[in-house]
Design an enzyme around this catalytic site. Structure first.
Site, PDB file in Angstrom:
ATOM      1  N   ASP A  39       0.845  -1.209   0.000  1.00  0.00           N
ATOM      2  CA  ASP A  39       0.000   0.000   0.000  1.00  0.00           C
ATOM      3  C   ASP A  39       0.878   1.256   0.000  1.00  0.00           C
ATOM      4  O   ASP A  39       0.848   2.063   0.929  1.00  0.00           O
ATOM      5  CB  ASP A  39      -0.954  -0.005   1.189  1.00  0.00           C
ATOM      6  CG  ASP A  39      -0.228   0.030   2.551  1.00  0.00           C
ATOM      7  OD1 ASP A  39      -0.839   0.530   3.514  1.00  0.00           O
ATOM      8  OD2 ASP A  39       0.943  -0.412   2.631  1.00  0.00           O
ATOM      9  N   ASP A  87       6.692   1.109   1.913  1.00  0.00           N
ATOM     10  CA  ASP A  87       6.407   0.140   0.850  1.00  0.00           C
ATOM     11  C   ASP A  87       7.262   0.433  -0.380  1.00  0.00           C
ATOM     12  O   ASP A  87       7.753  -0.478  -1.047  1.00  0.00           O
ATOM     13  CB  ASP A  87       4.941   0.214   0.437  1.00  0.00           C
ATOM     14  CG  ASP A  87       3.967   0.021   1.580  1.00  0.00           C
ATOM     15  OD1 ASP A  87       3.776   0.979   2.345  1.00  0.00           O
ATOM     16  OD2 ASP A  87       3.440  -1.091   1.712  1.00  0.00           O
ATOM     17  N   ASN A 131      -2.516   2.763   3.323  1.00  0.00           N
ATOM     18  CA  ASN A 131      -1.974   4.101   3.615  1.00  0.00           C
ATOM     19  C   ASN A 131      -2.766   5.193   2.905  1.00  0.00           C
ATOM     20  O   ASN A 131      -2.887   6.316   3.392  1.00  0.00           O
ATOM     21  CB  ASN A 131      -0.515   4.182   3.184  1.00  0.00           C
ATOM     22  CG  ASN A 131       0.401   3.440   4.136  1.00  0.00           C
ATOM     23  OD1 ASN A 131       0.199   3.463   5.339  1.00  0.00           O
ATOM     24  ND2 ASN A 131       1.400   2.756   3.587  1.00  0.00           N
ATOM     25  N   THR A 172       2.799  -6.054   2.759  1.00  0.00           N
ATOM     26  CA  THR A 172       3.276  -4.975   3.636  1.00  0.00           C
ATOM     27  C   THR A 172       2.184  -3.930   3.868  1.00  0.00           C
ATOM     28  O   THR A 172       2.474  -2.788   4.222  1.00  0.00           O
ATOM     29  CB  THR A 172       4.514  -4.293   3.029  1.00  0.00           C
ATOM     30  OG1 THR A 172       4.166  -3.731   1.745  1.00  0.00           O
ATOM     31  CG2 THR A 172       5.656  -5.273   2.870  1.00  0.00           C
ATOM     32  N   PHE A 177      -1.312  -0.543  12.383  1.00  0.00           N
ATOM     33  CA  PHE A 177      -2.156  -0.089  11.280  1.00  0.00           C
ATOM     34  C   PHE A 177      -2.585  -1.210  10.343  1.00  0.00           C
ATOM     35  O   PHE A 177      -3.780  -1.347  10.040  1.00  0.00           O
ATOM     36  CB  PHE A 177      -1.416   1.002  10.493  1.00  0.00           C
ATOM     37  CG  PHE A 177      -2.186   1.531   9.313  1.00  0.00           C
ATOM     38  CD1 PHE A 177      -1.927   1.079   8.035  1.00  0.00           C
ATOM     39  CD2 PHE A 177      -3.179   2.482   9.492  1.00  0.00           C
ATOM     40  CE1 PHE A 177      -2.638   1.569   6.945  1.00  0.00           C
ATOM     41  CE2 PHE A 177      -3.904   2.983   8.419  1.00  0.00           C
ATOM     42  CZ  PHE A 177      -3.632   2.518   7.140  1.00  0.00           C
ATOM     43  N   ASN A 178      -1.639  -1.993   9.818  1.00  0.00           N
ATOM     44  CA  ASN A 178      -1.988  -2.993   8.804  1.00  0.00           C
ATOM     45  C   ASN A 178      -3.010  -4.008   9.321  1.00  0.00           C
ATOM     46  O   ASN A 178      -3.937  -4.383   8.619  1.00  0.00           O
ATOM     47  CB  ASN A 178      -0.737  -3.749   8.319  1.00  0.00           C
ATOM     48  CG  ASN A 178       0.155  -2.893   7.437  1.00  0.00           C
ATOM     49  OD1 ASN A 178      -0.288  -1.897   6.871  1.00  0.00           O
ATOM     50  ND2 ASN A 178       1.424  -3.271   7.358  1.00  0.00           N
ATOM     51  N   HIS A 235       9.483   0.502   8.154  1.00  0.00           N
ATOM     52  CA  HIS A 235       8.910  -0.796   8.530  1.00  0.00           C
ATOM     53  C   HIS A 235       9.072  -1.888   7.450  1.00  0.00           C
ATOM     54  O   HIS A 235       9.665  -2.920   7.679  1.00  0.00           O
ATOM     55  CB  HIS A 235       7.409  -0.649   8.795  1.00  0.00           C
ATOM     56  CG  HIS A 235       7.029   0.410   9.747  1.00  0.00           C
ATOM     57  ND1 HIS A 235       7.054   0.255  11.120  1.00  0.00           N
ATOM     58  CD2 HIS A 235       6.585   1.669   9.535  1.00  0.00           C
ATOM     59  CE1 HIS A 235       6.635   1.358  11.709  1.00  0.00           C
ATOM     60  NE2 HIS A 235       6.347   2.233  10.772  1.00  0.00           N
ATOM     61  N   ASP A 236       8.466  -1.642   6.294  1.00  0.00           N
ATOM     62  CA  ASP A 236       8.164  -2.723   5.354  1.00  0.00           C
ATOM     63  C   ASP A 236       9.359  -3.457   4.758  1.00  0.00           C
ATOM     64  O   ASP A 236       9.299  -4.675   4.586  1.00  0.00           O
ATOM     65  CB  ASP A 236       7.277  -2.181   4.216  1.00  0.00           C
ATOM     66  CG  ASP A 236       5.906  -1.752   4.722  1.00  0.00           C
ATOM     67  OD1 ASP A 236       5.277  -0.907   4.071  1.00  0.00           O
ATOM     68  OD2 ASP A 236       5.476  -2.267   5.775  1.00  0.00           O
TER      69      ASP A 236
END
Ligand code: RIB
Ligand code: CA
Length: 314
Positions: free
Chosen positions: A10, A15, A39, A126, A167-168, A241-242
Site C-alpha cells: 500500500d 512500501d 496508507n 506490507t 495499522f496494517n 517498517h516494510d
C-alpha cells in the site's frame, strides 16, 4: 536460486523502499506487485506503485490493483503519515507513469503467477491483509503453491494506530485472522522489530551521497516521512517498517526470530486489531508463527543504500 516473491503493498513511503529492495537484490525474483487500500485509497496506492517502478526503471513486473476496502467495516487511511498522495515529498509530476496497470486485477494476477511459477512463491504483504485473505478464500487449491507469507504487521507489544493495534492489522483484522489461521507458514515483522530501523540523518546522508535522481527522490521521501513521524509520534527518525520483510529473505541472519502463537483480537472494545503474541507459551496454542525480534540495523541499511545505488545507475 533467487527467492520468487509477490509483493502486496500500500505505497506508502516504506512500501516504496520495499519495491526498490526486492527489485534490486539478486537474491529475490520480484514476480509481481499487487496493491491494496491502506496508507491511501486503492487508486492512490496503485498509482504510487506504478510511479515507484517507473522512476526506478523497474520493468517487466506486472502491477495489479486488489481490494479497495477491508472484509468488514469501512476503509481507513494513514494520510497523517504518508500524505494526501500516499507518497508525499517528491514531485512525481501529474502525467501517467510509464509502467502500466495490469488489467487482470490482483487476484487473477496472483493466481496466474502462482500457477505459472515452477516452485512455490513467497508472498510478502506490507499493507492490510485483505488481498491475501481473499486469495486464500477464493483459491484454497493454490495454497500448495505458496511457500510462505512474510508480512509486516502487528507487534509483540503496543500498537501505533490505537494503543493496542498496528495499522496494517487494524485495517482488516478479519483478514489477518484468516491469514494467521490458514496453515501457510507465516513470518511476522511487527513494530517491535521495525521500530529498530529508523532512517536517521546519517542514513539519509548515505543515500544523498549517491548523487543520482533516484537517490534524490529517496531523500525527499525520507525527509517527508521523518516530518510526519516527528509530528505525529515525536520520533527523532522514521521507522522504515516494510523492507524488513525482504531484507529477512535476502539475509535471514539480519533479524532474530522466535516461534510463537499469534492471534488477532477481533471483538475487543479497546483492543480490536491487536496481535496477541504468546512469547512464553502460556496459552498452550501451537507456536506456529515466526516473529521478528532483534535487528542488525547496520546490515539492514547497507541493503537499502545498495538497492538505491544499483537502481540509480551509479
Ligand atoms: O504500521 C506500519 C505499517 O502501516 C507499514 O506497512 C506502513 O506502510 C503502513 O502500511
Ligand atoms: Ca505498508
Amino acid at each position: 536460486m533467487p527467492i520468487p516473491v509477490i509483493l502486496d503493498c500500500d505505497p506508502g513511503h516504506d512500501d516504496a523502499f520495499t519495491i526498490l529492495l526486492a527489485a534490486a537484490h539478486p537474491a529475490v525474483e520480484l514476480l509481481a506487485i499487487t496493491t491494496v487500500a491502506g496508507n491511501q485509497t486503492l487508486e492512490k496506492t496503485t498509482l504510487n506503485a506504478r510511479r515507484v517502478c517507473s522512476v526506478a526503471g523497474i520493468s517487466g513486473v506486472p502491477i495489479a490493483a486488489g481490494r479497495a476496502r477491508p472484509l468488514h467495516g469501512p476503509p481507513r487511511t494513514a494520510e497523517n503519515i504518508h500524505g494526501e498522495s500516499g507518497l508525499d515529498g517528491p514531485g512525481f509530476g501529474s502525467g501517467e507513469p510509464a509502467v502500466p496497470e495490469d488489467p487482470r486485477g490482483a487476484l487473477a494476477l496472483v493466481r496466474d503467477t502462482l500457477l505459472a511459477h515452477p516452485v512455490p512463491v513467497t508472498l510478502v504483504p506490507t499493507g492490510p491483509l485483505t488481498n491475501i485473505a481473499v486469495l486464500l478464500l477464493a483459491h484454497p487449491e493454490l495454497t500448495s503453491r505458496i511457500d510462505r507469507i512474510v508480512l509486516m504487521g502487528g507487534s509483540t507489544d503496543r500498537g501505533n494506530t490505537t494503543p493496542a493495534a498496528e495499522f496494517n492489522i487494524l485495517c482488516d483484522p478479519e483478514a489477518a485472522d484468516i491469514v494467521l489461521r490458514s496453515g501457510v507458514p507465516v513470518t511476522m515483522f511487527g513494530l517491535n522489530a521495525t521500530h529498530q530501523v529508523r532512517a536517521t540523518p546519517e542514513v539519509v546522508d548515505r543515500i544523498a551521497a549517491l548523487g543520482t535522481p533516484l537517490s534524490g527522490l529517496c531523500v525527499d521521501l525520507l525527509t517527508y516521512f521523518a516530518s510526519t513521524y516527528r509530528e505525529v509520534y515525536g520520533f527523532d527518525a522514521p521507522p522504515l517498517h516494510d523492507p524488513l520483510t525482504v531484507a529477512h529473505l535476502i539475509d535471514p541472519s539480519l533479524v532474530s526470530l522466535v516461534r510463537a502463537a499469534v492471534t488477532v483480537e477481533l471483538t475487543g472494545t479497546h483492543t480490536r486489531g491487536a496481535t496477541v503474541v504468546d512469547l512464553h507459551g502460556v496459552t498452550g496454542a501451537p507456536a506456529d508463527v515466526e516473529v521478528g525480534m532483534e535487528v542488525d540495523t547496520e546490515g539492514f541499511w547497507d541493503l537499502i543504500v545498495e538497492a538505491v545505488r544499483v537502481l540509480g545507475g551509479r
